[in-house]
Design a protein around this motif. Structure first.
Motif, PDB file in Angstrom:
ATOM      1  N   ASP A 131       3.544  -8.564  -3.256  1.00 13.35           N
ATOM      2  CA  ASP A 131       2.609  -7.441  -3.124  1.00 13.35           C
ATOM      3  C   ASP A 131       1.168  -7.897  -3.380  1.00 13.35           C
ATOM      4  OD1 ASP A 131       1.257  -4.946  -3.588  1.00 13.35           O
ATOM      5  OD2 ASP A 131       1.912  -4.967  -5.674  1.00 13.35           O
ATOM      6  N   GLY A 226       0.870  -0.802  -7.129  1.00 12.40           N
ATOM      7  CA  GLY A 226       1.063  -0.381  -5.746  1.00 12.40           C
ATOM      8  C   GLY A 226      -0.213   0.211  -5.189  1.00 12.40           C
ATOM      9  N   LEU A 230      -3.130  -1.597  -2.630  1.00 12.53           N
ATOM     10  CA  LEU A 230      -3.170  -0.896  -1.339  1.00 12.53           C
ATOM     11  C   LEU A 230      -4.580  -0.389  -1.054  1.00 12.53           C
ATOM     12  CD1 LEU A 230      -1.498  -0.011   1.072  1.00 12.53           C
ATOM     13  CD2 LEU A 230      -0.932   2.105  -0.130  1.00 12.53           C
ATOM     14  N   TYR A 271       4.702  -1.845   2.349  1.00 16.69           N
ATOM     15  CA  TYR A 271       4.282  -0.734   1.494  1.00 16.69           C
ATOM     16  C   TYR A 271       4.966   0.583   1.816  1.00 16.69           C
ATOM     17  CZ  TYR A 271       0.752  -2.970  -1.337  1.00 16.69           C
ATOM     18  OH  TYR A 271       0.127  -3.737  -2.269  1.00 16.69           O
ATOM     19  N   TYR A 297      12.327  -3.546   2.842  1.00 13.42           N
ATOM     20  CA  TYR A 297      11.344  -4.406   2.154  1.00 13.42           C
ATOM     21  C   TYR A 297      11.962  -5.608   1.453  1.00 13.42           C
ATOM     22  CZ  TYR A 297      12.236  -2.247  -2.463  1.00 13.42           C
ATOM     23  OH  TYR A 297      12.806  -1.807  -3.636  1.00 13.42           O
TER      24      TYR A 297
END
Length: 328
Positions: A131, A226, A230, A271, A297
């Motif tokens: 990520d 997250g 993002l 995501y 994912y």
């Protein structure tokens, strides 16, 4: 070893899982991974499918690493991050798929408590690193397109190494915290997880003790690890798009856009599925639907990464051709 001894008081009995009462003979929980389907006739199909997906993922990503390291043209920040992402992807899928394949092959659903915690730790570790690496790659593209004249000065080898190291340390700390938080929970002696691996929210959802603190920490970290990356990716791309629009030549526009489109497609796939699984309001016990979403994912995105990045990239194709001798 005291940490692995769990309280054995039964939770509220569940009608669907009649054999989940606490067994007073032992204090150690046994976790059962129910997998993607409990239909016996589907098991060989699932085994073959996931074995193929796993081999493609490992081979695809393994080819990227020597391709980047052996070609001096690819010794740039973009390809350094791509090779690191490939390594993270191999580790990420290796935390879940081999155990799933082993369970199908041995017709066993068991994973020990220690095994479950270990799997959860490494899964969160490499998932978090994945990520953060995607965020670092977005920043790299932002500097390359919005500040091309200062690119080599800003994205120097020291900064690139530091970005990879910091993202690794953050993901290690996150997985350590989350795993230690699970240690404080107590479980029944037999715990059924409707999943093919020990996913954090599924395991926490099966606990007997109060999980409020675990849920709060989990959602806080989702927002932090997250949401923040993002937001960074979206900001980078908004700046990139406005820069691309100012490029006068059509060829220049196309080249700039094609390097970003591949990265953006990987990011959106990763995501959308991961946030869908963790933020869905459905209770974890409800169905296998979150397990199927997790496949996107945990398996599909890492498998697609090398293809998405290399199919549109002449430099990588040339390097791959050199090391394999096969025209790509």
């Amino acid at each position: 070893m005291e940490t692995f001894i769990l309280e054995t008081q039964p939770c509220e009995p569940e009608s669907s899982h009649h054999h989940m009462e606490a067994d007073n003979d032992t204090g150690i929980s046994e976790f059962l991974l129910l997998g993607l389907s409990e239909e016996p006739e589907l098991q060989p199909i699932i085994f073959r499918l996931f074995l193929c997906l796993y081999l493609i993922t490992v081979l695809g990503n393994l080819l990227i690493i020597p391709a980047v390291s052996s070609d001096s043209h690819l010794h740039t920040p973009m390809y350094f991050f791509l090779a690191t992402l490939s390594f993270a992807d191999i580790c990420f899928t290796s935390t879940t798929i081999p155990k799933m394949l082993w369970n199908i092959q041995t017709q066993s659903q068991v994973i020990t408590y220690a095994g479950c915690l270990t799997q959860m730790y490494f899964f969160l570790n490499f998932g978090g690193w994945d990520d953060l690496l995607l965020t670092v790659m977005a920043y790299d593209r932002f500097v390359a397109i919005c500040h091309p004249l200062h690119y080599t000065v800003i994205m120097n080898p020291r900064l690139c190494g530091l970005l990879v190291l910091v993202s690794w340390v953050i993901s290690v700390l996150n997985s350590l915290l989350q795993s230690l938080m699970v240690l404080r929970l107590s479980f029944r002696t037999k715990v059924e997880i409707p999943h093919f691996f020990c996913e954090l929210n599924q395991v926490v959802g099966q606990a007997c003790s109060d999980t409020f603190l675990n849920d709060m920490v989990m959602y806080f970290i989702i927002v932090l690890l997250g949401g923040a990356p993002l937001a960074g990716i979206l900001y980078s791309y908004s700046k990139i798009v406005s820069s691309i629009c100012r490029i006068s030549s059509a060829q220049g526009k196309y080249k700039a856009f094609s390097t970003c489109a591949s990265h953006l497609s990987v990011v959106s796939l990763f995501y959308c599925t991961i946030l869908g699984v963790y933020l869905s309001s459905a209770p974890p016990q409800s169905s296998h639907s979150s397990a199927v979403a997790s496949v996107m994912y945990t398996v599909v995105t890492p498998m697609l990464n090398p293809f998405i990045y290399s199919l549109k990239n002449r430099d990588i194709k040339t390097a791959l051709k050199r090391i394999t001798g096969v025209p790509v």
